[in-house]
Design a protein around this motif. Structure first.
Motif, mmCIF file in Angstrom:
data_model
loop_
_atom_site.group_PDB
_atom_site.id
_atom_site.type_symbol
_atom_site.label_atom_id
_atom_site.label_comp_id
_atom_site.label_asym_id
_atom_site.label_seq_id
_atom_site.Cartn_x
_atom_site.Cartn_y
_atom_site.Cartn_z
ATOM 1 N N GLY A 74 5.540 1.206 12.851
ATOM 2 C CA GLY A 74 5.118 0.939 14.238
ATOM 3 C C GLY A 74 6.290 0.512 15.104
ATOM 4 O O GLY A 74 7.087 -0.340 14.724
ATOM 5 N N THR A 101 0.719 0.046 2.461
ATOM 6 C CA THR A 101 -0.254 -0.356 3.480
ATOM 7 C C THR A 101 -1.636 0.180 3.128
ATOM 8 O O THR A 101 -2.646 -0.522 3.296
ATOM 9 N N GLY A 149 -3.881 10.007 9.376
ATOM 10 C CA GLY A 149 -2.489 10.440 9.290
ATOM 11 C C GLY A 149 -1.942 10.071 7.925
ATOM 12 O O GLY A 149 -2.628 10.220 6.901
ATOM 13 N N ASN A 150 -0.695 9.569 7.898
ATOM 14 C CA ASN A 150 -0.059 9.268 6.605
ATOM 15 C C ASN A 150 -0.850 8.241 5.815
ATOM 16 O O ASN A 150 -1.203 8.464 4.660
ATOM 17 N N ILE A 151 -1.114 7.097 6.446
ATOM 18 C CA ILE A 151 -1.768 6.010 5.700
ATOM 19 C C ILE A 151 -3.243 6.333 5.482
ATOM 20 O O ILE A 151 -3.760 6.200 4.368
ATOM 21 N N ASP A 170 -10.712 11.624 13.736
ATOM 22 C CA ASP A 170 -9.332 11.770 14.178
ATOM 23 C C ASP A 170 -9.302 13.060 14.991
ATOM 24 O O ASP A 170 -9.385 14.158 14.421
ATOM 25 N N THR A 202 -4.775 4.081 13.031
ATOM 26 C CA THR A 202 -4.174 4.781 14.176
ATOM 27 C C THR A 202 -3.096 3.884 14.777
ATOM 28 O O THR A 202 -3.149 2.668 14.604
ATOM 29 N N PRO A 203 -2.170 4.474 15.514
ATOM 30 C CA PRO A 203 -1.285 3.602 16.298
ATOM 31 C C PRO A 203 -2.090 3.009 17.455
ATOM 32 O O PRO A 203 -3.199 3.474 17.752
ATOM 33 N N CYS A 229 -5.809 -2.683 9.145
ATOM 34 C CA CYS A 229 -4.415 -2.885 8.707
ATOM 35 C C CYS A 229 -3.500 -2.079 9.614
ATOM 36 O O CYS A 229 -2.388 -1.741 9.202
ATOM 37 N N ARG A 231 -3.178 -1.934 13.825
ATOM 38 C CA ARG A 231 -2.622 -2.726 14.916
ATOM 39 C C ARG A 231 -3.690 -3.583 15.570
ATOM 40 O O ARG A 231 -4.838 -3.148 15.726
ATOM 41 N N ASP A 255 -5.594 -7.638 9.106
ATOM 42 C CA ASP A 255 -4.198 -7.917 8.766
ATOM 43 C C ASP A 255 -3.381 -8.056 10.043
ATOM 44 O O ASP A 255 -2.257 -8.530 10.021
ATOM 45 N N HIS A 278 -0.302 -10.020 8.706
ATOM 46 C CA HIS A 278 0.455 -8.773 8.859
ATOM 47 C C HIS A 278 1.264 -8.492 7.575
ATOM 48 O O HIS A 278 2.493 -8.356 7.616
ATOM 49 N N ALA A 281 2.718 -4.133 4.909
ATOM 50 C CA ALA A 281 3.903 -3.452 4.362
ATOM 51 C C ALA A 281 4.657 -4.336 3.372
ATOM 52 O O ALA A 281 5.747 -3.978 2.926
ATOM 53 N N GLN A 377 0.190 10.563 20.381
ATOM 54 C CA GLN A 377 -0.834 10.459 19.330
ATOM 55 C C GLN A 377 -0.332 9.721 18.096
ATOM 56 O O GLN A 377 -1.122 9.211 17.315
ATOM 57 N N THR A 378 0.955 9.721 17.863
ATOM 58 C CA THR A 378 1.481 9.150 16.619
ATOM 59 C C THR A 378 2.886 8.577 16.839
ATOM 60 O O THR A 378 3.675 9.136 17.592
ATOM 61 N N ARG A 393 -1.805 19.879 12.760
ATOM 62 C CA ARG A 393 -2.929 19.612 13.653
ATOM 63 C C ARG A 393 -3.607 20.904 14.114
ATOM 64 O O ARG A 393 -4.420 20.885 15.019
HETATM 65 N N1 NAD Z 1 -0.330 -3.648 8.689
HETATM 66 C C1 NAD Z 1 0.865 -3.186 8.483
HETATM 67 O O1 NAD Z 1 1.743 -3.887 8.008
HETATM 68 C C2 NAD Z 1 1.177 -1.748 8.771
HETATM 69 C C3 NAD Z 1 2.078 -1.062 7.937
HETATM 70 C C4 NAD Z 1 2.386 0.263 8.219
HETATM 71 C C5 NAD Z 1 1.825 0.884 9.313
HETATM 72 N N2 NAD Z 1 0.973 0.176 10.110
HETATM 73 C C6 NAD Z 1 0.359 0.836 11.261
HETATM 74 O O2 NAD Z 1 -0.615 1.761 10.804
HETATM 75 C C7 NAD Z 1 -0.799 2.751 11.812
HETATM 76 C C8 NAD Z 1 -0.944 4.119 11.169
HETATM 77 O O3 NAD Z 1 0.257 4.492 10.528
HETATM 78 P P1 NAD Z 1 0.449 5.969 9.949
HETATM 79 O O4 NAD Z 1 1.765 5.985 9.273
HETATM 80 O O5 NAD Z 1 -0.749 6.420 9.205
HETATM 81 O O6 NAD Z 1 0.570 6.784 11.310
HETATM 82 P P2 NAD Z 1 0.341 8.335 11.533
HETATM 83 O O7 NAD Z 1 0.944 8.627 12.833
HETATM 84 O O8 NAD Z 1 0.739 9.133 10.345
HETATM 85 O O9 NAD Z 1 -1.249 8.462 11.671
HETATM 86 C C9 NAD Z 1 -1.956 8.021 12.796
HETATM 87 C C10 NAD Z 1 -3.179 8.900 12.943
HETATM 88 O O10 NAD Z 1 -3.952 8.412 14.040
HETATM 89 C C11 NAD Z 1 -4.495 9.542 14.679
HETATM 90 N N3 NAD Z 1 -4.929 9.233 16.033
HETATM 91 C C12 NAD Z 1 -4.183 9.184 17.166
HETATM 92 N N4 NAD Z 1 -4.977 8.918 18.225
HETATM 93 C C13 NAD Z 1 -6.237 8.788 17.735
HETATM 94 C C14 NAD Z 1 -7.494 8.505 18.334
HETATM 95 N N5 NAD Z 1 -7.599 8.335 19.653
HETATM 96 N N6 NAD Z 1 -8.585 8.410 17.550
HETATM 97 C C15 NAD Z 1 -8.493 8.590 16.200
HETATM 98 N N7 NAD Z 1 -7.318 8.895 15.576
HETATM 99 C C16 NAD Z 1 -6.216 8.984 16.332
HETATM 100 C C17 NAD Z 1 -3.363 10.552 14.673
HETATM 101 O O11 NAD Z 1 -3.839 11.864 14.859
HETATM 102 C C18 NAD Z 1 -2.797 10.356 13.286
HETATM 103 O O12 NAD Z 1 -3.389 11.236 12.352
HETATM 104 C C19 NAD Z 1 0.392 2.602 12.767
HETATM 105 O O13 NAD Z 1 -0.018 1.893 13.919
HETATM 106 C C20 NAD Z 1 1.332 1.718 12.024
HETATM 107 O O14 NAD Z 1 2.146 0.982 12.857
HETATM 108 C C21 NAD Z 1 0.626 -1.114 9.865
#
Ligand code: NAD
Ligand code: 3PG
Length: 525
Positions: A74, A101, A149-151, A170, A202-203, A229, A231, A255, A278, A281, A377-378, A393
């Motif tokens: 993030g 995460t 997305g990734n997580i 999503d 999501t972010p 977990c 934001r 978190d 928090h 990670a 979006q990301t 996508r």
């Molecule tokens: N708690 C922690 O310590 C911690 C650790 C790592 C990441 N994070 C946070 O987790 C979040 C996700 O990380 P990631 O790596 O999976 O990101 P990513 O970008 O891979 O995935 C985010 C997903 O959200 C989707 N998205 C965007 N807008 C949307 C909406 N309006 N409605 C639904 N889905 C939507 C995107 O299409 C994408 O698939 C980030 O905000 C990151 O900062 C938190």
């Protein structure tokens, strides 16, 4: 020798790599913003996690700064428009902590299902509360993912292994990818109505802020358990408290919080509420991964100019840089503009280069458009992964070149296919250098796309501009530039204003309430 400051707690591997690569490094954590402002001028690089807030004030004081490296994902703690304006590259490490995460989200799901924190506290207090903690199984339950997305996709994989049914909201998830992940793609309302557990991944963007609002939380199934977990700001914390108190929500685990560090909170002490500071990670594996990655990326950049995982800067060879870079800046701004102004899935994006623009290398231009578009979006998009993410996508990317000049000596046009039809924006380079928007959804305008902006579509009528100006003035928001375009007198008009401060949600609501306003949005570049 370049000098880097590590200003948040980071695995010692980071400092070791900097030194091995010939970069001088200081580790000074826990500084106040004022203390950081006092020292930041000495450094070429700043390595951070989520605690250091890289504000415009810090960037203004950072007279030597060339790169900010985020050991993590993030970057909402970095003012990217301000960094871009100063030419400071911002990098992150998009994948190093994803597994960790996702595991934290699963851990919190079990903590809620079996009330582990409270059972532990009462057992150790000597009450042996064997009859006080009836849990629920997760097997066979429905997990609702908001963000896949990734997580989110790792969480889905683990949840499927636990024999849960996984549904996902999503808007940018393609049907093919949903099948690949083994999840059912649903609309948000369906997810709210069906999920036994909801987890957010999501972010925090203008679209996701408050996605679990009071209204949406009230639509959830009675007995739902919610995990965040991702934001703070994705959930209405006050409404969450009310629904936990009423028993509609059976449990919630956060978190992340709207305000961090959260040392006091109305949710603290609420039954069935679990909090972690928090920690998503925080495993040794993830911290080693992100520390190594951020130090290698930053050292590369400072020592050789190589750019990896940059959020605001493209990869490009030294020879073509002078000619292509201004086009990339224009392309990224146009992509970001259509991204910020679009909602829902975009099946097709077209990039049309006309005149001199058609003669330069199109690859970085296309990547820059996609990176600008997807950044809304990301957080994890960069010049390298933008085309891949667009494909994932389900977006078709079209390129068209016309070497003949039109009205402009050089022009880039970005068009997207939406439910409402094809919509396009176009821009040129003034003096072959300065990006300038010249057309927005068929209306001629002339504007710089920079910093914080306000976009308004209104009915063209006398007195409107005065009312808008007064409203902004009363809110203490200073207008930098003001651009107006309209189809015909008395028809639909578009206003694009650059403002010195971000437009707050409150102020935006007041703009929307002005008579004659059809649409109003806060934009940032
Ligand atoms: N708690 C922690 O310590 C911690 C650790 C790592 C990441 N994070 C946070 O987790 C979040 C996700 O990380 P990631 O790596 O999976 O990101 P990513 O970008 O891979 O995935 C985010 C997903 O959200 C989707 N998205 C965007 N807008 C949307 C909406 N309006 N409605 C639904 N889905 C939507 C995107 O299409 C994408 O698939 C980030 O905000 C990151 O900062 C938190
Ligand atoms: O976005 C991230 O990578 C996480 O929120 C981790 O934040 P942290 O590095 O401060 O633990």
């Amino acid at each position: 020798m370049p000098k880097v400051l590590i200003s948040d707690k980071m695995d010692p591997k980071a400092a070791q790599i900097f030194r091995e690569r010939g970069v001088e490094v200081d580790e000074i954590t826990g500084k106040t913003p004022e203390e950081l402002i006092a020292i930041i001028g000495e450094y070429d690089g700043l390595a951070i996690r989520s605690s250091t807030k890289v504000t415009k004030a810090i960037l203004d004081a950072a007279t030597n700064l060339k790169v900010v490296g985020r050991a993590g994902i993030g970057v909402d703690n970095v003012d990217i428009p301000a960094a871009s304006a100063k030419g400071v590259v911002v990098m992150n490490t998009p994948f190093g902590n994803s597994i960790t995460t996702a595991e934290h989200a699963i851990a919190l799901m079990f903590a809620l299902a079996r009330q582990l924190p409270e059972a532990n506290a009462q057992t150790q207090a000597g009450t042996w509360p064997k009859n006080g903690f009836m849990g629920v199984e997760v097997t066979g339950k429905t997990l609702g993912l908001i963000g896949a997305g990734n997580i989110g996709s790792i969480v889905a994989d683990r949840a499927l292994g636990l024999r849960m049914k996984v549904i996902a909201f999503d808007p940018f998830l393609s049907p093919e990818r949903a099948v690949e992940l083994g999840v059912e793609k649903v609309e948000l309302d369906q997810l709210l109505a069906r999920a036994d557990f909801i987890t957010l991944h999501t972010p925090l963007t203008e679209q996701t802020r408050n996605i679990l609002s009071a209204e949406n939380l009230a639509k959830t199934k009675k007995g739902v358990r919610i995990i965040n977990c991702a934001r703070g700001g994705l959930i209405d914390e006050a409404a969450l408290k009310d629904l936990l108190d009423s028993g509609h929500i059976a449990g919630a685990a956060l978190d992340v919080f709207v305000t961090e560090p959260a040392k006091e909170h109305t949710l603290f002490g609420t039954p069935n509420f679990v909090a972690t500071p928090h920690l998503g990670a925080s495993t040794s594996e993830a911290q080693v991964n992100v520390a190594i990655q951020v130090a290698e990326q930053m050292a590369d950049f400072l020592m050789t100019g190589g750019v990896t995982n940059a959020l605001n800067s493209p990869s490009i060879s030294a020879e073509e840089a002078p000619r292509v870079k201004p086009y990339m800046a224009l392309a990224e701004k146009l992509g970001s503009l259509v991204g910020q102004l679009s909602t829902g899935a975009i099946p097709r994006i077209s990039i049309h280069s006309e005149g001199a623009a058609a003669e330069v290398n199109q690859k970085p231009i296309v990547s820059a458009v996609l990176a600008g578009f997807l950044r809304t979006q990301t957080d994890t998009v960069n010049m390298v992964n933008a085309p891949f993410l667009a494909k994932e996508r389900g977006m078709e990317v079209r390129e068209v070149r016309t070497e003949r000049e039109g009205d402009y000596h050089t022009l880039l046009r970005v068009s997207v296919k939406t439910d409402a039809g094809e919509r396009s924006v176009a821009g040129t380079l003034f003096g072959n250098r300065a990006p300038r928007l010249v057309e927005l959804f068929g209306i001629k305008v002339e504007a710089d796309l920079a910093g914080h902006m306000l976009y308004v579509v209104n009915e063209d009528a006398p007195g409107f501009i005065g009312r808008l100006g007064s409203l902004l003035g009363e809110a203490g928001v200073n207008i930098g530039t003001f651009h107006l375009g309209r189809r015909e007198a008395g028809g639909e008009a578009i206003l694009l204003l650059s403002v010195d401060e971000a437009v707050t949600p409150d102020l935006l609501a007041k703009v929307k309430a002005l008579g004659g306003v059809k649409t109003a949005m806060a934009l940032s570049f």
